[in-house]
Write a protein that holds these residues in place. Structure first.
Motif, PDB file in Angstrom:
ATOM      1  N   GLY A   1      -1.585  -4.461   6.659  1.00  0.00           N
ATOM      2  CA  GLY A   1      -1.449  -3.904   5.316  1.00  0.00           C
ATOM      3  C   GLY A   1      -2.459  -2.800   5.057  1.00  0.00           C
ATOM      4  N   ALA A   2      -3.631  -2.903   5.693  1.00  0.00           N
ATOM      5  CA  ALA A   2      -4.647  -1.859   5.530  1.00  0.00           C
ATOM      6  C   ALA A   2      -4.328  -0.679   6.451  1.00  0.00           C
ATOM      7  CB  ALA A   2      -6.025  -2.419   5.850  1.00  0.00           C
ATOM      8  N   MET A   3      -3.944  -0.976   7.688  1.00  0.00           N
ATOM      9  CA  MET A   3      -3.750   0.088   8.683  1.00  0.00           C
ATOM     10  C   MET A   3      -2.490   0.912   8.427  1.00  0.00           C
ATOM     11  SD  MET A   3      -6.390   0.121  10.497  1.00  0.00           S
ATOM     12  CE  MET A   3      -5.890   1.332  11.718  1.00  0.00           C
ATOM     13  N   VAL A   4      -1.544   0.352   7.669  1.00  0.00           N
ATOM     14  CA  VAL A   4      -0.298   1.071   7.409  1.00  0.00           C
ATOM     15  C   VAL A   4      -0.578   2.357   6.634  1.00  0.00           C
ATOM     16  CG1 VAL A   4       0.352   0.027   5.197  1.00  0.00           C
ATOM     17  CG2 VAL A   4       2.135   0.643   6.827  1.00  0.00           C
ATOM     18  N   LEU A   5      -1.704   2.412   5.942  1.00  0.00           N
ATOM     19  CA  LEU A   5      -2.054   3.613   5.172  1.00  0.00           C
ATOM     20  C   LEU A   5      -2.817   4.636   6.014  1.00  0.00           C
ATOM     21  CD1 LEU A   5      -3.036   1.933   1.793  1.00  0.00           C
ATOM     22  CD2 LEU A   5      -1.019   3.288   2.273  1.00  0.00           C
ATOM     23  N   GLU A   6      -2.976   4.350   7.280  1.00  0.00           N
ATOM     24  CA  GLU A   6      -3.696   5.233   8.193  1.00  0.00           C
ATOM     25  C   GLU A   6      -5.066   5.625   7.649  1.00  0.00           C
ATOM     26  OE1 GLU A   6      -0.889   8.328   8.832  1.00  0.00           O
ATOM     27  OE2 GLU A   6       0.596   6.911   9.605  1.00  0.00           O
ATOM     28  N   PRO A   7      -5.919   4.630   7.388  1.00  0.00           N
ATOM     29  CA  PRO A   7      -7.226   4.922   6.803  1.00  0.00           C
ATOM     30  C   PRO A   7      -8.177   5.535   7.829  1.00  0.00           C
ATOM     31  CG  PRO A   7      -7.072   2.602   7.316  1.00  0.00           C
ATOM     32  CD  PRO A   7      -5.737   3.191   7.660  1.00  0.00           C
ATOM     33  N   ARG A   8      -9.246   6.148   7.333  1.00  0.00           N
ATOM     34  CA  ARG A   8     -10.286   6.668   8.213  1.00  0.00           C
ATOM     35  C   ARG A   8     -11.403   5.641   8.372  1.00  0.00           C
ATOM     36  NH1 ARG A   8      -9.135   9.063  11.447  1.00  0.00           N
ATOM     37  NH2 ARG A   8     -11.070  10.208  11.783  1.00  0.00           N
ATOM     38  N   LEU A   9     -11.515   4.769   7.357  1.00  0.00           N
ATOM     39  CA  LEU A   9     -12.585   3.769   7.399  1.00  0.00           C
ATOM     40  C   LEU A   9     -12.020   2.411   6.994  1.00  0.00           C
ATOM     41  CD1 LEU A   9     -15.623   2.954   7.547  1.00  0.00           C
ATOM     42  CD2 LEU A   9     -15.786   3.583   5.140  1.00  0.00           C
ATOM     43  N   LEU A  10     -12.358   1.414   7.803  1.00  0.00           N
ATOM     44  CA  LEU A  10     -11.927   0.059   7.496  1.00  0.00           C
ATOM     45  C   LEU A  10     -13.184  -0.757   7.199  1.00  0.00           C
ATOM     46  CD1 LEU A  10      -9.173  -1.338   7.499  1.00  0.00           C
ATOM     47  CD2 LEU A  10      -9.608  -2.078   9.824  1.00  0.00           C
ATOM     48  N   VAL A  11     -13.257  -1.314   6.002  1.00  0.00           N
ATOM     49  CA  VAL A  11     -14.393  -2.152   5.652  1.00  0.00           C
ATOM     50  C   VAL A  11     -13.947  -3.598   5.804  1.00  0.00           C
ATOM     51  CG1 VAL A  11     -15.986  -2.809   3.818  1.00  0.00           C
ATOM     52  CG2 VAL A  11     -15.273  -0.429   4.050  1.00  0.00           C
TER      53      VAL A  11
ATOM     54  N   GLN B   1       8.784   6.994   2.173  1.00  0.00           N
ATOM     55  CA  GLN B   1       9.734   7.481   3.175  1.00  0.00           C
ATOM     56  C   GLN B   1       9.601   6.691   4.479  1.00  0.00           C
ATOM     57  OE1 GLN B   1       7.268   8.859   1.721  1.00  0.00           O
ATOM     58  NE2 GLN B   1       6.519  10.746   2.588  1.00  0.00           N
ATOM     59  N   ASP B   2      10.706   6.336   5.045  1.00  0.00           N
ATOM     60  CA  ASP B   2      10.837   5.408   6.189  1.00  0.00           C
ATOM     61  C   ASP B   2       9.804   4.274   6.149  1.00  0.00           C
ATOM     62  OD1 ASP B   2       9.108   7.457   6.775  1.00  0.00           O
ATOM     63  OD2 ASP B   2       9.422   7.405   8.919  1.00  0.00           O
ATOM     64  N   GLU B   3       9.816   3.589   4.997  1.00  0.00           N
ATOM     65  CA  GLU B   3       8.914   2.464   4.770  1.00  0.00           C
ATOM     66  C   GLU B   3       9.080   1.384   5.831  1.00  0.00           C
ATOM     67  OE1 GLU B   3       8.482   0.792   0.600  1.00  0.00           O
ATOM     68  OE2 GLU B   3       9.477  -0.883   1.610  1.00  0.00           O
ATOM     69  N   GLU B   4      10.357   1.059   6.131  1.00  0.00           N
ATOM     70  CA  GLU B   4      10.609  -0.049   7.042  1.00  0.00           C
ATOM     71  C   GLU B   4      10.021   0.223   8.416  1.00  0.00           C
ATOM     72  OE1 GLU B   4      14.520  -1.570   6.603  1.00  0.00           O
ATOM     73  OE2 GLU B   4      14.418  -2.712   8.476  1.00  0.00           O
ATOM     74  N   ARG B   5      10.150   1.476   8.875  1.00  0.00           N
ATOM     75  CA  ARG B   5       9.630   1.814  10.197  1.00  0.00           C
ATOM     76  C   ARG B   5       8.104   1.702  10.208  1.00  0.00           C
ATOM     77  NH1 ARG B   5       7.160   5.511  12.408  1.00  0.00           N
ATOM     78  NH2 ARG B   5       7.256   6.936  10.642  1.00  0.00           N
ATOM     79  N   ARG B   6       7.481   2.212   9.130  1.00  0.00           N
ATOM     80  CA  ARG B   6       6.019   2.167   9.071  1.00  0.00           C
ATOM     81  C   ARG B   6       5.506   0.729   9.053  1.00  0.00           C
ATOM     82  NH1 ARG B   6       3.244   6.995   6.129  1.00  0.00           N
ATOM     83  NH2 ARG B   6       4.938   8.490   5.917  1.00  0.00           N
ATOM     84  N   VAL B   7       6.190  -0.118   8.265  1.00  0.00           N
ATOM     85  CA  VAL B   7       5.762  -1.516   8.185  1.00  0.00           C
ATOM     86  C   VAL B   7       5.907  -2.182   9.549  1.00  0.00           C
ATOM     87  CG1 VAL B   7       6.279  -3.767   7.177  1.00  0.00           C
ATOM     88  CG2 VAL B   7       6.265  -1.743   5.725  1.00  0.00           C
ATOM     89  N   ALA B   8       7.047  -1.941  10.190  1.00  0.00           N
ATOM     90  CA  ALA B   8       7.287  -2.542  11.508  1.00  0.00           C
ATOM     91  C   ALA B   8       6.226  -2.073  12.499  1.00  0.00           C
ATOM     92  CB  ALA B   8       8.683  -2.172  11.996  1.00  0.00           C
ATOM     93  N   ASP B   9       5.916  -0.786  12.410  1.00  0.00           N
ATOM     94  CA  ASP B   9       4.923  -0.202  13.292  1.00  0.00           C
ATOM     95  C   ASP B   9       3.550  -0.855  13.091  1.00  0.00           C
ATOM     96  OD1 ASP B   9       4.802   1.741  15.256  1.00  0.00           O
ATOM     97  OD2 ASP B   9       3.553   3.003  13.945  1.00  0.00           O
TER      98      ASP B   9
ATOM     99  N   GLY C   1       0.817  -1.211   0.000  1.00  0.00           N
ATOM    100  CA  GLY C   1       0.000   0.000   0.000  1.00  0.00           C
ATOM    101  C   GLY C   1       0.849   1.259   0.000  1.00  0.00           C
ATOM    102  N   LEU C   2       1.926   1.245   0.769  1.00  0.00           N
ATOM    103  CA  LEU C   2       2.819   2.404   0.824  1.00  0.00           C
ATOM    104  C   LEU C   2       3.432   2.668  -0.541  1.00  0.00           C
ATOM    105  CD1 LEU C   2       4.679   1.646   4.178  1.00  0.00           C
ATOM    106  CD2 LEU C   2       2.929   3.375   3.794  1.00  0.00           C
ATOM    107  N   ARG C   3       3.804   1.581  -1.221  1.00  0.00           N
ATOM    108  CA  ARG C   3       4.426   1.741  -2.541  1.00  0.00           C
ATOM    109  C   ARG C   3       3.415   2.232  -3.548  1.00  0.00           C
ATOM    110  NH1 ARG C   3       8.058  -3.783  -2.175  1.00  0.00           N
ATOM    111  NH2 ARG C   3       9.340  -3.011  -0.474  1.00  0.00           N
ATOM    112  N   VAL C   4       2.195   1.699  -3.468  1.00  0.00           N
ATOM    113  CA  VAL C   4       1.142   2.133  -4.395  1.00  0.00           C
ATOM    114  C   VAL C   4       0.885   3.631  -4.236  1.00  0.00           C
ATOM    115  CG1 VAL C   4      -1.351   1.997  -4.773  1.00  0.00           C
ATOM    116  CG2 VAL C   4       0.007  -0.094  -4.677  1.00  0.00           C
ATOM    117  N   HIS C   5       0.928   4.094  -2.996  1.00  0.00           N
ATOM    118  CA  HIS C   5       0.604   5.502  -2.762  1.00  0.00           C
ATOM    119  C   HIS C   5       1.845   6.372  -2.594  1.00  0.00           C
ATOM    120  CE1 HIS C   5      -3.711   4.970  -2.602  1.00  0.00           C
ATOM    121  NE2 HIS C   5      -3.481   3.839  -1.990  1.00  0.00           N
ATOM    122  N   HIS C   6       2.974   5.844  -3.016  1.00  0.00           N
ATOM    123  CA  HIS C   6       4.227   6.590  -2.970  1.00  0.00           C
ATOM    124  C   HIS C   6       4.472   7.189  -1.588  1.00  0.00           C
ATOM    125  CE1 HIS C   6       4.053   6.004  -7.217  1.00  0.00           C
ATOM    126  NE2 HIS C   6       2.916   6.653  -7.281  1.00  0.00           N
ATOM    127  N   MET C   7       4.272   6.362  -0.567  1.00  0.00           N
ATOM    128  CA  MET C   7       4.575   6.824   0.782  1.00  0.00           C
ATOM    129  C   MET C   7       5.821   6.102   1.251  1.00  0.00           C
ATOM    130  SD  MET C   7       0.656   6.589   2.054  1.00  0.00           S
ATOM    131  CE  MET C   7       0.917   6.896   3.781  1.00  0.00           C
TER     132      MET C   7
END
Lengths: 307, 321
Positions: free
Chosen positions: B160-170, B119-127, B111-117
């Protein structure tokens, strides 16, 4: 699970991915080794590849040309001359056989590569885009599929000039539809899998879906199909050469058979002229088929029975 | 504040038997930070509704508004991409939802790659992994989906869904393919994510007990339409729609009510009955009670929408109007 997996910070992530890939490869190899027909095919194939590469060292190419073989006896049986005797012009059969294996293998592989390229692109595009694009692509594929293969190949080979490249082109043009249909079917199945949905829900573009999910999951099938397409390509090259449509300047097994037939080798009982190329073709085709089937059983999820 | 607003949504599929109206005029809202459970029996269109909201199916009619702005267009259009980042989905079958050739790290980072996010990918994934309960996250980076358990796979999908910091989870039946022993853990994780990150959640389920445990509000769907919406305790303790009552009466825990086994054929979304779509199977209508109330004619002929009967409790039934 294993030591280096538990300590990724020390080894580095990329390196671990690489280690993983190598392990996956060695797993495939282990499964391949368990298949007896596959190993027989591989050994036969290796022998021919080695012979083809060693041809310049084993037999001088001067034995291929009548101009340099005037002093050789004609129609000499293997017991009278050389390892495999001579033909009606005194050319050595051994040299023709070895040099011919190079052409047969090269044309087989090159034509297969081109076939797989066209077939994969068409199959993946049709399967993925669907709708009108798929309709057009599949109609074209079917059009090529229903044209009788040999007449089309003959027409193409005679319209185009007689060169090695054109032979490759002719084989690719006539055999890609089978590959395209097979790959399209696999793409259609992969496309419906959950992870493609998940990727779409993440917002992935078509390009991302194709390169990250579709192609990697279709690739094993492409590989297995490639090894099964090589023998068809080799047989086609032989057929065209036998019909006199091959490259006239290069010795190939098909051309040997053609010339043996023309020179009346059968009437002369010169079995040493037509048996080696015939046997060579049979063995190489069989070897590729055995390898391909073994690979397919491992890589094609529908055929593999491992639970 | 209203996060998601669905109005008059229709999704139809052409089939050989005719037009299947999987979603047939749905009105629904999801408030910010709440858990809304969408319940209904198989084939009622709840999964299609969920897939349409995240953009996996196309609606023929109706609008979806997100944070007050209408969501339309597809693919690369900027607003659509933004929407796709802010609305994420959790799937029923985590095994199918993960590419067998991708490591868990790659699956979460996708998701991070799809949305070009990046920067510090590894930290976000670990988080994301550790917040989903996969700790220490580094241990899971290089594993493949088939090397972890079903519950852990669902955690990977959630990460994988939460890493994008969504407002709504279906979430479409998020635990129905999991072992009973890990269902509670996954539900607890989802509830915890709602409480700590403020993400809103739409949970599709056929399990009323699950709805009771996790949701603030419940929406009941029947044959492509929402028939009752209200606060969870209200809908589940004093259901107003006969269909909701029938659904609840067959829950094993519900001992105080008489079981109602619905009569008639399973509903066919290709042939939705006229009038109230539930009337051919409605116990109220079949028992003759509707006739006594003098609404039987309406039941047969008048298709009705949701009408409020109490605070935040809406029902689509002629008998309650």
């Amino acid at each position: 699970m294993t030591a280096e997996v538990a300590t990724p910070r020390v080894v580095g992530r990329r390196r671990i991915v690489w280690i993983r890939r190598r392990r996956a490869l060695s797993r495939v190899w282990r499964m391949y080794r368990a298949s007896k027909p596959g190993m027989i095919g591989l050994v036969v194939l290796l022998v021919f590849v080695v012979l083809a590469f060693a041809a310049p060292a084993l037999a001088s190419s001067s034995g291929l040309h009548a101009i340099s073989t005037v002093q050789n006896p004609t129609w000499a049986s293997p017991s009278k001359f050389g390892p495999l005797g001579t033909d009606n012009l005194g050319r050595t059969i051994g040299a023709q056989f070895l040099w011919g294996s190079r052409i047969s293998l090269f044309v087989g592989l090159a034509a297969t590569l081109l076939t797989m390229l066209i077939g994969s692109v068409v199959g993946i595009a049709a399967g993925f885009f669907g709708g009108r694009i798929e309709g057009v692509l599949m109609r074209i594929t079917e059009w090529f599929l229903v044209i009788p293969f040999l007449p089309l190949a003959i027409v193409l080979a005679s319209v185009l000039s007689r060169s090695l490249f054109n032979i490759i082109l002719v084989i690719a043009i006539t055999s890609w539809p089978f590959t395209a249909r097979l790959i399209r079917a696999q793409v259609l199945s992969v496309k419906e899998r959950g992870y493609v949905d998940r990727s779409r829900a993440l917002g992935a573009s078509r390009w991302h879906l194709t390169t990250r999910h579709i192609v990697p999951n279709v690739a094993p099938l492409i590989l297995a199909n490639t090894t099964l397409t090589v023998p068809i390509a080799i047989l086609t090259e032989t057929t065209l050469s036998f019909l006199g449509l091959g490259d006239p300047s290069r010795a190939s097994w098909g051309k040997m058979l053609n010339e043996a037939f023309d020179a009346g080798a059968i009437g002369q009982h010169a079995w040493w002229y037509y048996v080696p190329p015939g046997l060579g073709i049979m063995l190489v085709v069989l070897a590729f088929t055995l390898c391909g089937q073994a690979l397919e059983e491992i890589l094609n999820p529908r055929l593999s029975e491992r639970a | 504040m209203t996060l998601l607003e669905v109005e008059g949504l229709c999704v139809r599929f052409p089939t050989r038997r005719g037009l299947v109206r999987a979603v047939d005029g749905v009105d629904l809202t999801v408030e910010e930070g709440e858990v809304l459970a969408l319940v209904g029996e198989s084939g009622c269109g709840k999964t299609t509704l969920a897939r349409t909201i995240v953009g996996l199916e196309r609606a023929q009619e109706g609008t979806v508004r997100f944070e007050g702005k209408e969501v339309r267009g597809r693919g690369r259009a900027r607003p659509m991409r933004d929407y796709r980042r802010r609305v994420q989905m959790v799937f029923q079958d985590p095994t199918g939802a993960l590419n067998p050739r991708q490591t868990i790290y790659e699956a979460v980072a996708e998701g991070l790659r799809v949305h070009h996010m990046g920067q510090d990918e590894e930290r976000r994934v670990a988080d994301a992994l550790s917040r989903s309960g996969l700790r220490p996250p580094e241990r899971f980076f290089t594993r493949y989906p088939h090397e972890v358990s079903g519950g852990q796979r669902q955690r990977v999908v959630i990460a994988g869904a939460m890493v994008l910091e969504p407002r709504l989870l279906v979430a479409d039946e998020p635990v129905s393919s999991l072992d009973a022993s890990v269902r509670g853990e996954i539900l607890g994780l989802m509830r915890n994510l709602v409480d700590t990150t403020g993400v809103a959640m739409l949970v599709v389920t056929h399990d009323l007990g699950l709805a009771w445990n996790i949701a603030e509000r419940v929406a009941v769907m029947y044959l492509g339409r929402i028939v009752e919406v209200g606060r969870a305790e209200e809908v589940l303790q004093s259901p107003q729609h006969p269909y909701t009552q029938a659904l609840l009466s067959v829950v094993p825990e519900a001992k105080h009510v008489e079981q109602q086994i619905l009569q008639g054929e399973t509903p066919d979304p290709a042939a939705i009955p006229p009038g109230c779509r539930f009337h051919p199977r409605c116990p109220l209508y079949q028992s003759g009670d509707a006739e006594e109330l003098g609404i039987a004619q309406q039941c047969r002929t008048v298709d009705l929408g949701l009408a409020p009967i109490a605070n935040d409790h809406v029902v689509a039934c002629h008998a309650r109007a």
